[in-house]
Write a protein that holds these residues in place. Structure first.
Motif, mmCIF file in Angstrom:
data_model
loop_
_atom_site.group_PDB
_atom_site.id
_atom_site.type_symbol
_atom_site.label_atom_id
_atom_site.label_comp_id
_atom_site.label_asym_id
_atom_site.label_seq_id
_atom_site.Cartn_x
_atom_site.Cartn_y
_atom_site.Cartn_z
ATOM 1 N N GLY A 53 0.970 -1.290 0.028
ATOM 2 C CA GLY A 53 0.006 -0.141 0.081
ATOM 3 C C GLY A 53 0.816 1.348 0.084
ATOM 4 N N ARG A 54 0.068 2.406 -0.190
ATOM 5 C CA ARG A 54 0.813 3.670 0.004
ATOM 6 C C ARG A 54 0.956 4.008 1.418
ATOM 7 N NH1 ARG A 54 -1.873 7.123 -4.714
ATOM 8 N NH2 ARG A 54 -0.231 8.759 -4.069
ATOM 9 N N PRO A 55 2.251 4.884 1.398
ATOM 10 C CA PRO A 55 2.170 5.521 2.931
ATOM 11 C C PRO A 55 1.353 6.482 3.215
ATOM 12 C CG PRO A 55 4.128 6.219 1.484
ATOM 13 C CD PRO A 55 3.255 5.113 0.709
ATOM 14 N N PRO A 56 1.040 6.905 4.404
ATOM 15 C CA PRO A 56 0.039 8.045 4.660
ATOM 16 C C PRO A 56 0.733 9.359 3.999
ATOM 17 C CG PRO A 56 0.807 6.966 6.799
ATOM 18 C CD PRO A 56 1.692 6.309 5.615
ATOM 19 N N THR A 57 -0.166 10.123 3.674
ATOM 20 C CA THR A 57 0.257 11.580 3.090
ATOM 21 C C THR A 57 0.718 12.506 4.501
ATOM 22 O OG1 THR A 57 -1.992 12.422 3.296
ATOM 23 C CG2 THR A 57 -0.983 11.556 1.032
ATOM 24 N N HIS A 58 0.073 12.103 5.475
ATOM 25 C CA HIS A 58 0.565 12.766 6.711
ATOM 26 C C HIS A 58 0.493 12.050 7.753
ATOM 27 C CE1 HIS A 58 -1.074 16.032 3.862
ATOM 28 N NE2 HIS A 58 -0.345 16.775 4.692
ATOM 29 N N PRO A 59 1.637 11.206 8.137
ATOM 30 C CA PRO A 59 1.741 10.154 8.906
ATOM 31 C C PRO A 59 1.481 10.885 10.341
ATOM 32 C CG PRO A 59 3.711 10.321 7.945
ATOM 33 C CD PRO A 59 2.932 11.222 7.137
ATOM 34 N N LYS A 60 1.988 11.958 10.766
ATOM 35 C CA LYS A 60 1.728 12.400 12.284
ATOM 36 C C LYS A 60 0.390 12.926 12.198
ATOM 37 C CE LYS A 60 6.562 14.370 12.702
ATOM 38 N NZ LYS A 60 7.302 15.257 12.912
#
Length: 95
Positions: A53-60
C-alpha cells in the motif's frame, strides 16, 4: 493472542485489536472516517496498509487522530465532529 482453550478466542482477539499496543486498528478506522470528508484518505490505499500500500500523506496527523480516537473511547461520532470542526475541513469546504 492464542485462546486459552476454554473459549473461542474472540474476546482475546477483540482485546488485541483494540489494544493501545496495536495502533493499526485505530489508524485504519480514522482513515476511513477521514476519507468521505476529503474525498481521499490520509492513506490513499485504504484497503492495504501493508508494504504494497501507499504510505500516509500525513503520518503524524494520522497518528494524532488515531491517538485521539482511542483516548475518546473509540467514538466515531466524536471523530467526525473533530474533523468537521477542524480548520482544515472548513478551509476545504470554503471553495
Amino acid at each position: 493472542m492464542p485462546a486459552d482453550g476454554k473459549s473461542s478466542g474472540r474476546l482475546q482477539m477483540a482485546e488485541w485489536l483494540s489494544s493501545p499496543k496495536n495502533p493499526l486498528t485505530a489508524r485504519v478506522i480514522v482513515n476511513r472516517i477521514w476519507q468521505p470528508h476529503f474525498a481521499e484518505g490520509l492513506v490513499r490505499t485504504p484497503n492495504n496498509f501493508g508494504k504494497q500500500g501507499r504510505p500516509p500523506t500525513h503520518p503524524k496527523l494520522l497518528d494524532y487522530l488515531a491517538d485521539r480516537f482511542v483516548a475518546g473511547g473509540w467514538s466515531v461520532k466524536a471523530m467526525h465532529k473533530m474533523i468537521l470542526l477542524s480548520r482544515t475541513y472548513q478551509l476545504s469546504s470554503a471553495e
